[in-house]
Motif scaffolding. Structure first.
Motif, short mmCIF file in Angstrom:
data_model
loop_
_atom_site.label_atom_id
_atom_site.label_comp_id
_atom_site.label_asym_id
_atom_site.label_seq_id
_atom_site.Cartn_x
_atom_site.Cartn_y
_atom_site.Cartn_z
N VAL A 52 129.06 -8.12 11.18
CA VAL A 52 130.51 -8.09 11.02
C VAL A 52 131.03 -6.66 11.20
O VAL A 52 132.11 -6.44 11.77
CB VAL A 52 130.91 -8.64 9.64
N ARG A 71 137.15 -13.24 7.69
CA ARG A 71 136.47 -14.11 6.74
C ARG A 71 137.29 -15.36 6.42
O ARG A 71 136.73 -16.43 6.17
CB ARG A 71 136.17 -13.36 5.44
N LYS A 75 137.18 -17.47 10.62
CA LYS A 75 136.02 -18.33 10.37
C LYS A 75 136.46 -19.74 9.98
O LYS A 75 135.85 -20.73 10.40
CB LYS A 75 135.15 -17.72 9.28
N ALA A 130 128.33 -17.32 12.15
CA ALA A 130 129.17 -18.03 11.17
C ALA A 130 128.93 -19.54 11.25
O ALA A 130 128.91 -20.23 10.23
CB ALA A 130 130.64 -17.71 11.41
N ASP A 133 125.55 -20.32 9.69
CA ASP A 133 125.69 -20.28 8.24
C ASP A 133 126.38 -21.54 7.73
O ASP A 133 126.03 -22.07 6.66
CB ASP A 133 126.48 -19.04 7.82
N TRP A 134 127.37 -22.02 8.47
CA TRP A 134 128.08 -23.25 8.10
C TRP A 134 127.11 -24.43 7.99
O TRP A 134 127.11 -25.16 6.99
CB TRP A 134 129.16 -23.52 9.14
N LYS A 202 135.84 -24.65 3.41
CA LYS A 202 135.68 -23.58 4.39
C LYS A 202 136.80 -23.56 5.42
O LYS A 202 137.01 -22.55 6.09
CB LYS A 202 134.33 -23.73 5.10
N ARG A 305 128.56 -20.56 0.22
CA ARG A 305 128.57 -19.94 1.55
C ARG A 305 127.15 -19.80 2.04
O ARG A 305 126.51 -18.84 1.78
CB ARG A 305 129.29 -18.63 1.49
N GLU A 306 127.28 -20.27 2.01
CA GLU A 306 126.07 -20.28 2.80
C GLU A 306 125.39 -21.67 2.99
O GLU A 306 125.00 -22.07 2.19
CB GLU A 306 125.08 -19.46 2.16
#
Length: 320
Positions: A52, A71, A75, A130, A133-134, A202, A305-306
């Motif tokens: 980032v 963020r 995202k 991202a 991670d989602w 999210k 988050r994650e």
């Protein structure tokens, strides 16, 4: 002899010992590879790894506002788009145009950065992370939701595998009311609603790319069903609980390590796509009911988050 000696000195030939004597072979040496350095000093040929912090944001006090937008809105908007793709695992390969559009809309003052190849590479790579991670966080959320449900139902640990098997039978885990043949409430069970709520959290702050068509979040809902099924399968098989190793931890006890694979395309892609295919048959009213059921859990709790069908066989998940 002199010519042979000269050839050996120039490393064109060499003697190799073989059974019964030696033989002469010709040596082919590749030309040396020269690593060029770019103007920034980075060695070319080695793909850089972006974070980032690598994004082309202004430095100093203004940086914080840009990072917050990344963020939050960026995202959230990217994941919102990815959620309506039937195959969540394909979104990284499909996202370039969307990422460029979202970048221009979210950061209009920095829109020209997308035209610079190094900046575009950094933006695309971090955006792709991202999405990874989602998906990963959804896999973890499925486990959390199921374990919490069993805890709330006061199911003893030794009874948990049996309870998981019961939920898996006839895909009970997706229905709000399995006994009501007229209205079972597919994809509205508390387990599915809570897993789907993790996706909605999210995407709370999102925008859409202009002139881009969006649909229902079929991929996200399919993923919610898949991660809950995965959690139940892990519990049923006993793989969810850690496996002891011979290595000892700092307190002298044997360390325990996870005994299962991560939520990934190789192991769960086909099943996820099967569930997504089933969600495509939900009508508008049923979609409203699904989102309403999940929305009840959006404010409940933190935002984390994650056996495969045979070749040519139709996945039963797509028939629900």
């Amino acid at each position: 002899m002199e010519s042979v000696k000269a050839a050996r000195e120039t490393k064109e030939f060499a003697q190799v010992r073989v059974r019964g004597g030696t033989t002469t072979v010709k040596i082919f040496e590749p030309a040396p590879v020269k690593l060029e350095r770019s103007a920034s000093g980075r060695t070319q040929g080695r793909k850089p790894r972006y974070r980032v912090e690598s994004l082309p944001f202004p430095r100093g006090s203004a940086s914080m506002a840009y990072h917050q937008l990344w963020r939050g809105k960026f995202k959230g908007s990217l994941i919102y788009w990815a959620g309506q793709i039937d195959d969540p695992f394909a979104t990284n390969a499909l996202m370039d145009e969307i990422v460029g559009g979202l970048w221009a809309q979210t950061f209009p003052a920095l829109a020209s950065s997308w035209q610079k190849s190094d900046h575009r590479e950094a933006i695309t790579q971090v955006a792709g992370d991202a999405l990874i991670d989602w998906r990963s966080s959804m896999g973890k959320e499925g486990i959390r939701v199921v374990l919490k449900a069993f805890e709330d139902e006061n199911i003893m640990q030794e009874q948990v595998p049996e309870a998981a098997a019961w939920y898996l039978e006839d895909y009970r885990f997706i229905y709000a009311n399995m006994e009501d043949e007229a209205n079972k409430g597919a994809f509205r069970s508390p387990l599915i609603a809570q897993a789907f709520a993790a996706h909605l959290k999210k995407t709370h702050d999102h925008t859409v790319v202009k002139n881009e068509e969006y649909g229902q979040p079929t991929g996200a809902l399919g993923m919610a069903a898949a991660v809950v099924e995965r959690a139940l399968e892990l519990i049923k098989s006993g793989k969810l609980y850690d496996t002891p190793t011979n290595a000892e931890s700092s307190n002298g006890k044997k360390r325990r390590v996870p005994n299962y694979q991560p939520y990934a395309d190789a192991s769960w892609g086909e099943k996820t796509r099967g569930w997504a295919g089933s969600t495509k048959r939900l009508g508008e009213e049923k979609w409203k009911a699904v989102i309403e059921a999940a929305s009840a859990f959006v404010e409940d709790g933190p935002d984390s988050r994650e056996e495969e069908g045979g070749e040519g066989a139709q996945d039963p998940r797509s028939l629900i």
